[in-house]
Write an enzyme that holds these catalytic residues in place. Structure first.
Site, PDB file in Angstrom:
ATOM      1  N   SER A 194       4.788   6.707   2.477  1.00 32.71           N
ATOM      2  CA  SER A 194       5.382   5.422   2.845  1.00 32.71           C
ATOM      3  C   SER A 194       4.792   4.307   1.986  1.00 32.71           C
ATOM      4  O   SER A 194       3.577   4.256   1.765  1.00 32.71           O
ATOM      5  CB  SER A 194       5.056   5.092   4.311  1.00 32.71           C
ATOM      6  OG  SER A 194       5.484   6.123   5.175  1.00 32.71           O
ATOM      7  N   ASN A 225       0.853  -1.189   0.000  1.00 38.84           N
ATOM      8  CA  ASN A 225       0.000   0.000   0.000  1.00 38.84           C
ATOM      9  C   ASN A 225       0.889   1.240   0.000  1.00 38.84           C
ATOM     10  O   ASN A 225       2.036   1.185   0.438  1.00 38.84           O
ATOM     11  CB  ASN A 225      -0.888   0.003   1.253  1.00 38.84           C
ATOM     12  CG  ASN A 225      -1.859   1.170   1.282  1.00 38.84           C
ATOM     13  OD1 ASN A 225      -2.417   1.553   0.243  1.00 38.84           O
ATOM     14  ND2 ASN A 225      -2.064   1.755   2.447  1.00 38.84           N
ATOM     15  N   ASP A 245      -2.791   0.593   8.127  1.00 38.54           N
ATOM     16  CA  ASP A 245      -1.602   1.434   7.913  1.00 38.54           C
ATOM     17  C   ASP A 245      -0.468   1.064   8.866  1.00 38.54           C
ATOM     18  O   ASP A 245       0.406   1.898   9.172  1.00 38.54           O
ATOM     19  CB  ASP A 245      -1.941   2.942   8.066  1.00 38.54           C
ATOM     20  CG  ASP A 245      -3.015   3.387   7.089  1.00 38.54           C
ATOM     21  OD1 ASP A 245      -3.078   2.835   5.981  1.00 38.54           O
ATOM     22  OD2 ASP A 245      -3.800   4.289   7.446  1.00 38.54           O
ATOM     23  N   HIS A 250       0.827   5.023   1.591  1.00 39.21           N
ATOM     24  CA  HIS A 250       0.108   5.852   2.569  1.00 39.21           C
ATOM     25  C   HIS A 250       0.784   7.219   2.654  1.00 39.21           C
ATOM     26  O   HIS A 250       1.999   7.296   2.842  1.00 39.21           O
ATOM     27  CB  HIS A 250       0.093   5.183   3.949  1.00 39.21           C
ATOM     28  CG  HIS A 250      -0.654   6.004   4.951  1.00 39.21           C
ATOM     29  ND1 HIS A 250      -2.037   6.040   4.992  1.00 39.21           N
ATOM     30  CD2 HIS A 250      -0.225   6.858   5.905  1.00 39.21           C
ATOM     31  CE1 HIS A 250      -2.412   6.872   5.953  1.00 39.21           C
ATOM     32  NE2 HIS A 250      -1.337   7.383   6.520  1.00 39.21           N
TER      33      HIS A 250
HETATM   34  C1  GRF Z   1      -2.451   8.814  -2.666  1.00 36.38           C
HETATM   35  O1  GRF Z   1      -1.947  10.026  -2.206  1.00 36.38           O
HETATM   36  C2  GRF Z   1      -2.225   7.713  -1.673  1.00 36.38           C
HETATM   37  O2  GRF Z   1      -1.168   7.957  -0.803  1.00 36.38           O
HETATM   38  C3  GRF Z   1      -3.507   7.688  -0.882  1.00 36.38           C
HETATM   39  O3  GRF Z   1      -4.510   8.041  -1.794  1.00 36.38           O
HETATM   40  C4  GRF Z   1      -3.961   8.842  -2.820  1.00 36.38           C
HETATM   41  C5  GRF Z   1      -4.415   8.231  -4.112  1.00 36.38           C
HETATM   42  O4  GRF Z   1      -4.171   9.067  -5.199  1.00 36.38           O
HETATM   43  N1  GRF Z   1      -3.676   6.392  -0.277  1.00 36.38           N
HETATM   44  P1  GRF Z   1      -4.318   8.519  -6.681  1.00 36.38           P
HETATM   45  O5  GRF Z   1      -5.701   7.907  -6.828  1.00 36.38           O
HETATM   46  O6  GRF Z   1      -3.236   7.514  -6.904  1.00 36.38           O
HETATM   47  O7  GRF Z   1      -4.179   9.733  -7.547  1.00 36.38           O
END
Ligand code: GRF
Length: 218
Positions: free
Chosen positions: A137, A108, A146, A110
């Protein structure tokens, strides 16, 4: 030579991370085998189509409960026969049972310097707290939200007068380099899971810190 790592990307929205992952397939040595969204309107679905990658929607609102949704999601994931699942802005909490089925095979991204600022609205919370640093991260997914082991982390200094929007944009720019890099490490077998993350043959106790030179770690 073994076939490229097959990655399935799970999204809910815009899919800018998906785009970065798609763009880096050839250079990083993995293949995006499929894209799954839990939202039919997710803009990321058009990115998959544009790249010629098959996609499908498993709309969580159409299932009576979380286990039913996850059963459908798992069936679609398995259909793509992935080696790895990458959550990229996927906004559903996954149960411990689901996560256990893919132990060591799910990553993932985050938007915080984990373990700080788990959960939602990280950019606003970081600004409200007057932090000087923020970042993103890449971590293996475990049952703890997370909370799985972080493998790669990138940090940014917060600028004076920074808004939530500018901070989000800068963090996402960083993510677009972090995520393909981590996937490339797995594709190249530098990063693997054996009761925890291992990097270059040794257990990884601390996240690798991103810098422009990180691609050259040997
Ligand atoms: C990213 O900033 C990620 O860290 C978070 O959600 C956002 C997703 O953005 N979990 P995208 O859909 O990849 O533009």
């Amino acid at each position: 030579m073994s076939p490229p790592l097959r990655v399935v990307i799970l999204i809910s929205g815009t899919g800018t991370n998906l785009q970065a992952i798609l763009d880096a397939q050839r250079t990083e040595g993995y293949t995006v085998a499929g894209v799954i969204s839990n939202r039919p309107q997710a803009a990321g679905l058009a990115r998959a189509a544009q790249a010629g990658v098959p996609s499908c929607v498993v709309d969580h609102t159409r299932y009576p409960d979380r286990p039913a949704f996850e059963a459908a999601l798992e069936a679609e994931i398995v259909r793509f026969a992935p080696d790895l699942i990458a959550l990229a802005g996927f906004m559903r909490v996954l149960t411990a049972d689901f996560v256990a089925r893919f132990e060591g095979r799910m990553l993932n991204v985050h938007p915080s310097l984990l373990p700080a600022y788990r959960g939602l609205h990280t950019h606003a919370r970081v600004l409200a707290a007057g932090e000087h640093w923020h970042g993103s991260s890449i971590h293996f997914v475990t049952a703890e939200l997370d909370g799985g082991p972080v493998v790669l982390q990138g940090r940014l200094p917060i600028r004076p007068g920074e808004s939530e929007d500018t901070l989000r944009e800068r963090v996402q720019g960083l993510e677009h380099r972090l995520y393909p890099t981590a996937l490339g490490w797995i594709a190249g077998r530098r990063l693997r899971w054996q009761d925890g993350p291992w990097f270059d043959g040794a257990p990884l106790h601390e996240p690798i810190q991103w810098s422009e030179a990180v691609d050259c770690v040997s």
